[in-house]
Design a protein around this motif. Structure first.
Motif, PDB file in Angstrom:
ATOM      1  N   ASN A 259       0.832  -1.217   0.000  1.00 40.82           N
ATOM      2  CA  ASN A 259       0.000   0.000   0.000  1.00 40.82           C
ATOM      3  C   ASN A 259       0.863   1.263   0.000  1.00 40.82           C
ATOM      4  O   ASN A 259       0.573   2.232  -0.706  1.00 40.82           O
ATOM      5  CB  ASN A 259      -0.918   0.007   1.223  1.00 40.82           C
ATOM      6  N   LEU A 260       1.931   1.249   0.820  1.00 42.54           N
ATOM      7  CA  LEU A 260       2.831   2.395   0.847  1.00 42.54           C
ATOM      8  C   LEU A 260       3.484   2.607  -0.511  1.00 42.54           C
ATOM      9  O   LEU A 260       3.554   3.731  -1.026  1.00 42.54           O
ATOM     10  CB  LEU A 260       3.897   2.201   1.928  1.00 42.54           C
ATOM     11  N   GLU A 261       3.946   1.497  -1.111  1.00 44.77           N
ATOM     12  CA  GLU A 261       4.601   1.609  -2.416  1.00 44.77           C
ATOM     13  C   GLU A 261       3.625   2.112  -3.484  1.00 44.77           C
ATOM     14  O   GLU A 261       3.982   2.921  -4.341  1.00 44.77           O
ATOM     15  CB  GLU A 261       5.165   0.245  -2.819  1.00 44.77           C
ATOM     16  N   ARG A 262       2.366   1.640  -3.414  1.00 46.09           N
ATOM     17  CA  ARG A 262       1.372   2.047  -4.413  1.00 46.09           C
ATOM     18  C   ARG A 262       1.108   3.566  -4.347  1.00 46.09           C
ATOM     19  O   ARG A 262       1.033   4.249  -5.371  1.00 46.09           O
ATOM     20  CB  ARG A 262       0.068   1.268  -4.183  1.00 46.09           C
ATOM     21  N   VAL A 263       0.981   4.090  -3.110  1.00 48.76           N
ATOM     22  CA  VAL A 263       0.727   5.531  -2.965  1.00 48.76           C
ATOM     23  C   VAL A 263       1.936   6.344  -3.402  1.00 48.76           C
ATOM     24  O   VAL A 263       1.802   7.397  -4.050  1.00 48.76           O
ATOM     25  CB  VAL A 263       0.347   5.856  -1.505  1.00 48.76           C
ATOM     26  N   LEU A 264       3.142   5.889  -3.041  1.00 50.87           N
ATOM     27  CA  LEU A 264       4.348   6.616  -3.430  1.00 50.87           C
ATOM     28  C   LEU A 264       4.503   6.668  -4.945  1.00 50.87           C
ATOM     29  O   LEU A 264       4.888   7.699  -5.512  1.00 50.87           O
ATOM     30  CB  LEU A 264       5.577   5.983  -2.787  1.00 50.87           C
ATOM     31  N   ARG A 265       4.200   5.566  -5.615  1.00 50.76           N
ATOM     32  CA  ARG A 265       4.315   5.552  -7.082  1.00 50.76           C
ATOM     33  C   ARG A 265       3.196   6.389  -7.722  1.00 50.76           C
ATOM     34  O   ARG A 265       3.414   7.023  -8.764  1.00 50.76           O
ATOM     35  CB  ARG A 265       4.277   4.108  -7.592  1.00 50.76           C
ATOM     36  N   GLN A 266       2.028   6.394  -7.125  1.00 43.56           N
ATOM     37  CA  GLN A 266       0.956   7.274  -7.603  1.00 43.56           C
ATOM     38  C   GLN A 266       1.373   8.735  -7.502  1.00 43.56           C
ATOM     39  O   GLN A 266       1.139   9.544  -8.407  1.00 43.56           O
ATOM     40  CB  GLN A 266      -0.314   7.034  -6.772  1.00 43.56           C
ATOM     41  N   ALA A 267       2.028   9.091  -6.378  1.00 43.51           N
ATOM     42  CA  ALA A 267       2.501  10.466  -6.193  1.00 43.51           C
ATOM     43  C   ALA A 267       3.570  10.815  -7.220  1.00 43.51           C
ATOM     44  O   ALA A 267       3.615  11.954  -7.718  1.00 43.51           O
ATOM     45  CB  ALA A 267       3.052  10.634  -4.779  1.00 43.51           C
ATOM     46  N   ASP A 268       4.440   9.838  -7.551  1.00 43.92           N
ATOM     47  CA  ASP A 268       5.464  10.091  -8.577  1.00 43.92           C
ATOM     48  C   ASP A 268       4.815  10.388  -9.923  1.00 43.92           C
ATOM     49  O   ASP A 268       5.269  11.262 -10.669  1.00 43.92           O
ATOM     50  CB  ASP A 268       6.398   8.878  -8.694  1.00 43.92           C
ATOM     51  N   LEU A 269       3.744   9.661 -10.249  1.00 44.08           N
ATOM     52  CA  LEU A 269       3.050   9.899 -11.510  1.00 44.08           C
ATOM     53  C   LEU A 269       2.393  11.287 -11.531  1.00 44.08           C
ATOM     54  O   LEU A 269       2.388  11.974 -12.556  1.00 44.08           O
ATOM     55  CB  LEU A 269       1.989   8.815 -11.735  1.00 44.08           C
ATOM     56  N   VAL A 270       1.832  11.681 -10.403  1.00 46.36           N
ATOM     57  CA  VAL A 270       1.180  12.993 -10.334  1.00 46.36           C
ATOM     58  C   VAL A 270       2.206  14.103 -10.470  1.00 46.36           C
ATOM     59  O   VAL A 270       1.997  15.100 -11.181  1.00 46.36           O
ATOM     60  CB  VAL A 270       0.400  13.125  -9.005  1.00 46.36           C
ATOM     61  N   LYS A 271       3.363  13.968  -9.771  1.00 46.51           N
ATOM     62  CA  LYS A 271       4.356  15.036  -9.745  1.00 46.51           C
ATOM     63  C   LYS A 271       5.158  15.123 -11.034  1.00 46.51           C
ATOM     64  O   LYS A 271       5.502  16.224 -11.483  1.00 46.51           O
ATOM     65  CB  LYS A 271       5.304  14.839  -8.558  1.00 46.51           C
ATOM     66  N   PHE A 272       5.455  13.994 -11.650  1.00 46.75           N
ATOM     67  CA  PHE A 272       6.368  14.002 -12.804  1.00 46.75           C
ATOM     68  C   PHE A 272       5.683  13.678 -14.135  1.00 46.75           C
ATOM     69  O   PHE A 272       6.163  14.093 -15.182  1.00 46.75           O
ATOM     70  CB  PHE A 272       7.515  13.011 -12.574  1.00 46.75           C
ATOM     71  N   ALA A 273       4.569  12.966 -14.107  1.00 48.14           N
ATOM     72  CA  ALA A 273       3.878  12.603 -15.348  1.00 48.14           C
ATOM     73  C   ALA A 273       2.548  13.339 -15.498  1.00 48.14           C
ATOM     74  O   ALA A 273       1.811  13.073 -16.444  1.00 48.14           O
ATOM     75  CB  ALA A 273       3.643  11.092 -15.400  1.00 48.14           C
ATOM     76  N   LYS A 274       2.259  14.248 -14.559  1.00 48.15           N
ATOM     77  CA  LYS A 274       1.039  15.057 -14.588  1.00 48.15           C
ATOM     78  C   LYS A 274      -0.223  14.208 -14.644  1.00 48.15           C
ATOM     79  O   LYS A 274      -1.202  14.537 -15.319  1.00 48.15           O
ATOM     80  CB  LYS A 274       1.067  16.034 -15.760  1.00 48.15           C
ATOM     81  N   SER A 275      -0.196  13.086 -13.914  1.00 46.69           N
ATOM     82  CA  SER A 275      -1.369  12.235 -13.822  1.00 46.69           C
ATOM     83  C   SER A 275      -2.417  12.891 -12.918  1.00 46.69           C
ATOM     84  O   SER A 275      -2.064  13.620 -11.982  1.00 46.69           O
ATOM     85  CB  SER A 275      -0.970  10.866 -13.260  1.00 46.69           C
ATOM     86  N   LYS A 276      -3.680  12.657 -13.183  1.00 46.23           N
ATOM     87  CA  LYS A 276      -4.763  13.236 -12.388  1.00 46.23           C
ATOM     88  C   LYS A 276      -5.677  12.128 -11.876  1.00 46.23           C
ATOM     89  O   LYS A 276      -6.584  11.680 -12.581  1.00 46.23           O
ATOM     90  CB  LYS A 276      -5.561  14.238 -13.228  1.00 46.23           C
ATOM     91  N   PRO A 277      -5.445  11.658 -10.638  1.00 49.70           N
ATOM     92  CA  PRO A 277      -6.301  10.604 -10.065  1.00 49.70           C
ATOM     93  C   PRO A 277      -7.718  11.134  -9.841  1.00 49.70           C
ATOM     94  O   PRO A 277      -7.947  12.333  -9.713  1.00 49.70           O
ATOM     95  CB  PRO A 277      -5.622  10.286  -8.731  1.00 49.70           C
ATOM     96  N   LEU A 278      -8.663  10.187  -9.755  1.00 48.70           N
ATOM     97  CA  LEU A 278     -10.042  10.541  -9.462  1.00 48.70           C
ATOM     98  C   LEU A 278     -10.188  10.849  -7.974  1.00 48.70           C
ATOM     99  O   LEU A 278      -9.316  10.519  -7.166  1.00 48.70           O
ATOM    100  CB  LEU A 278     -10.973   9.410  -9.875  1.00 48.70           C
ATOM    101  N   ASP A 279     -11.316  11.492  -7.627  1.00 48.60           N
ATOM    102  CA  ASP A 279     -11.520  11.905  -6.233  1.00 48.60           C
ATOM    103  C   ASP A 279     -11.500  10.722  -5.270  1.00 48.60           C
ATOM    104  O   ASP A 279     -10.898  10.804  -4.186  1.00 48.60           O
ATOM    105  CB  ASP A 279     -12.847  12.658  -6.098  1.00 48.60           C
ATOM    106  N   PHE A 280     -12.135   9.638  -5.637  1.00 46.11           N
ATOM    107  CA  PHE A 280     -12.166   8.489  -4.726  1.00 46.11           C
ATOM    108  C   PHE A 280     -10.780   7.850  -4.595  1.00 46.11           C
ATOM    109  O   PHE A 280     -10.435   7.314  -3.539  1.00 46.11           O
ATOM    110  CB  PHE A 280     -13.208   7.458  -5.201  1.00 46.11           C
ATOM    111  N   GLU A 281      -9.964   7.938  -5.677  1.00 46.45           N
ATOM    112  CA  GLU A 281      -8.595   7.420  -5.584  1.00 46.45           C
ATOM    113  C   GLU A 281      -7.749   8.274  -4.629  1.00 46.45           C
ATOM    114  O   GLU A 281      -6.928   7.734  -3.864  1.00 46.45           O
ATOM    115  CB  GLU A 281      -7.955   7.405  -6.974  1.00 46.45           C
ATOM    116  N   ILE A 282      -7.951   9.583  -4.677  1.00 44.94           N
ATOM    117  CA  ILE A 282      -7.205  10.477  -3.780  1.00 44.94           C
ATOM    118  C   ILE A 282      -7.564  10.168  -2.324  1.00 44.94           C
ATOM    119  O   ILE A 282      -6.690  10.084  -1.459  1.00 44.94           O
ATOM    120  CB  ILE A 282      -7.511  11.941  -4.117  1.00 44.94           C
ATOM    121  N   THR A 283      -8.870  10.007  -2.046  1.00 40.98           N
ATOM    122  CA  THR A 283      -9.310   9.685  -0.688  1.00 40.98           C
ATOM    123  C   THR A 283      -8.749   8.349  -0.234  1.00 40.98           C
ATOM    124  O   THR A 283      -8.297   8.199   0.918  1.00 40.98           O
ATOM    125  CB  THR A 283     -10.844   9.657  -0.631  1.00 40.98           C
ATOM    126  N   ASP A 284      -8.742   7.380  -1.132  1.00 38.91           N
ATOM    127  CA  ASP A 284      -8.220   6.049  -0.805  1.00 38.91           C
ATOM    128  C   ASP A 284      -6.717   6.112  -0.503  1.00 38.91           C
ATOM    129  O   ASP A 284      -6.242   5.461   0.438  1.00 38.91           O
ATOM    130  CB  ASP A 284      -8.487   5.096  -1.975  1.00 38.91           C
TER     131      ASP A 284
END
Length: 544
Positions: A259-284
């Motif tokens: 779970n920690l690794e999944r969130v960290l990699r999601q954050a990397d995508l947002v910061k460097f690949a300009k990914s935009k997660p959905l609202d429920f994904e952000i809450t999760d």
């Protein structure tokens, strides 16, 4: 021979006549006022191949060229009509001749006709038009005034104070966090709550949200497990946690690490690949980070406290200390900001005192009553009968004459009206009174002035010094002016103030018009107000 000579003269005169008529000359008027424009018009008709040169002139004879108009061209069959106009003027009255002007047509000179004009002076009806003295040079009033300068200065000073407060708060924030939060888990939990209060997701700042979210997790891991989490990549951090869990005998499930690794990699995508997660994904992801931190904290082996006193400190006492520290830091920031603002105000005031003087600072920063009157909205009104038309900084209010004049004086008066602003103990005082008598009387303005001063004495005027001179309004109405100084006793606190006064008196067939102005001696603003008022005085004739 004589016949040939006459024929030669006829042909020569015909040639000259034709040459003179090559250019037509006209003017819009032959008589004008001083400074008005004479419009001189020159016309010539030429072929399409002809070249015409009109001269560039600053003066034509004794007249000044104020405007040289562009040449108008009108096509007529195979010819062109060229029209050139000059605007002429003269500032001295008299009769003048506009001389001939040389025009070049195909390099041949042609002369225009001379014209006689008259410049007449402007008659002024002194019976209808009022004549005034030349006024002093006055600064242009743009309608704004100087108030905006003080507002701007205050905004700048408050802005500097706010910046100092923000800077001190920002600088102490990290130190406060270190002092307030007793354990890493307490710090991480508090920062997660603060992150939600910032509402970054609602504002669309997803990148900033994930950056702070992962920083909270990395800071906790670095402080609680002693892993260099802030400098590590996601892969390095996950590997370091697995290694630390083995060495420290931490019971971690594979799900927690994943779970920690999944969130960290999601954050990397947002910061460097300009990914935009959905609202429920952000809450999760936020819930996963909170759960991972709590799981890691529970998995860390319990250590024996270094001091026994730390175990005896209860939660209520610790919270009280935290609040006291926060209050102390806040008060310190406020004190620094307030001190900075006060320092800037004192420094600014001192600067103006040195450069402009104390009077300038007192009048413009603290305020001055008569200065506000002088710079306020003035009112022009007519008071009483016979009417007095006068301009004042405030509207004058009607007063009860029975309370002002003695009974023996009122017995002689058919009608009296009194208007005033302020009182004798105020910064500025003005009265306007008009009277009509019951019986025909021959007024002596000098004695009337003495009577007026006695009334002033009864109202608190002392040590009155009197000077008098003739006075004339802008309309030429003659009157008497009394002026000088006096001491005014305040009946409340028994203090005495030195004042300067001016009294105007005018008499008509059965009427008296009186104006009195009084202000503190040495008050330049009061003197300016008095001067403006006296210059505005106009008188009406008495009506039955």
């Amino acid at each position: 021979m004589k016949l040939k000579f006459y024929i030669f003269l006829f042909l020569l005169s015909s040639s000259i006549f034709a040459q003179q008529k090559q250019v037509e000359t006209s003017i819009d008027t032959t008589k004008n006022k001083i400074g008005a424009e004479f419009k001189l018009t020159l016309k010539t008709v030429v072929s399409s191949k002809s070249k015409v040169v009109f001269p560039k002139l600053k003066t034509i004879g004794q007249l000044e060229v104020i405007q040289s108009y562009p040449i108008d061209t009108v096509k007529k069959n195979d010819t062109y009509e060229l029209i050139k106009k000059y605007g002429l003027t003269q500032f001295d009255s008299g009769k003048y001749t506009i001389p001939s002007i040389k025009i070049l047509i195909d390099k041949k000179p042609f002369l225009t006709d001379s014209i006689r004009v008259e410049v007449a002076s402007v008659k002024v009806d002194t019976l209808q038009q009022k004549m005034y003295d030349i006024k002093d040079i006055t600064a242009v009033d743009n309608g704004i005034g100087d108030w905006w300068k003080y507002v701007l200065g205050l905004i700048i000073i408050l802005g500097i104070g706010a910046f100092v407060y923000w800077f001190v708060k920002k600088r102490q924030q990290k130190k406060i966090e270190e002092e307030v939060y007793k354990t890493p888990i307490e710090k991480a939990t508090s920062l997660l709550n603060n992150l939600e209060q910032k509402e970054l997701v609602q504002k669309g700042e997803i990148k900033e949200y994930y950056s702070e979210l992962t920083d909270i997790a990395r800071n906790y891991i670095e402080e609680a497990i002693h892993i260099p989490a802030m400098e590590s990549t996601t892969s390095e951090l996950i590997q370091a946690i697995r290694t630390a869990s083995t060495k420290k005998k931490m019971t971690l499930t594979p799900e927690t690490v994943e779970n920690l690794e999944r969130v960290l990699r999601q954050a990397d995508l947002v910061k460097f690949a300009k990914s935009k997660p959905l609202d429920f994904e952000i809450t999760d992801d936020r819930n996963k980070i909170q759960k991972v931190i709590l799981t890691l904290d529970n998995a860390i082996p319990t250590e024996v406290p270094a001091e026994e006193e730390d175990q005896l400190l209860n939660e209520a006492q610790r919270q009280k200390q935290i609040k006291q520290q926060l209050l102390k830091k806040r008060n310190k920031r406020i004190a620094i900001a307030v001190g900075t603002v006060l320092f800037l105000l004192i420094a600014t005031t001192a600067f103006f005192i040195v450069t402009k003087g104390f009077k300038f600072v007192k009048d413009n920063l603290i305020g001055h009553p008569t200065k506000e009157l002088l710079e306020g909205q003035w009112v022009k009104s007519e008071y009483g009968n016979p009417g007095v038309l006068i301009e004042t900084p405030k509207v004058l209010k009607r007063m009860d004459t029975q309370k002002v004049l003695p009974k023996e004086t009122m017995a002689l008066i058919k009608e009296m009206q009194l208007f005033s602003y302020g009182s004798m103990i105020d910064n500025f005082y003005i009265t306007v009174s008009t009277s009509k008598f019951k019986n025909p009387v021959e007024l002596d303005l000098a004695k009337t002035l003495e009577g007026t001063l006695k009334i002033i004495e009864a109202q608190g005027g002392q040590n009155i010094i009197v000077k008098q001179e003739d006075f004339q309004t802008n309309e030429g109405v003659q009157g008497l002016k009394g002026y000088g100084t006096m001491s005014i006793l305040n009946p409340v606190d028994k203090t005495s103030t030195k004042a300067y006064y001016e009294i105007l008196l005018f008499k008509q067939d059965q009427g008296l018009q009186q104006i009195m102005i009084l202000h503190e001696e040495g008050d330049t603003y009061g003197n300016d107000i008095a001067t403006r008022i006296l210059n505005s005085v106009e008188l009406r004739k008495a009506s039955n």
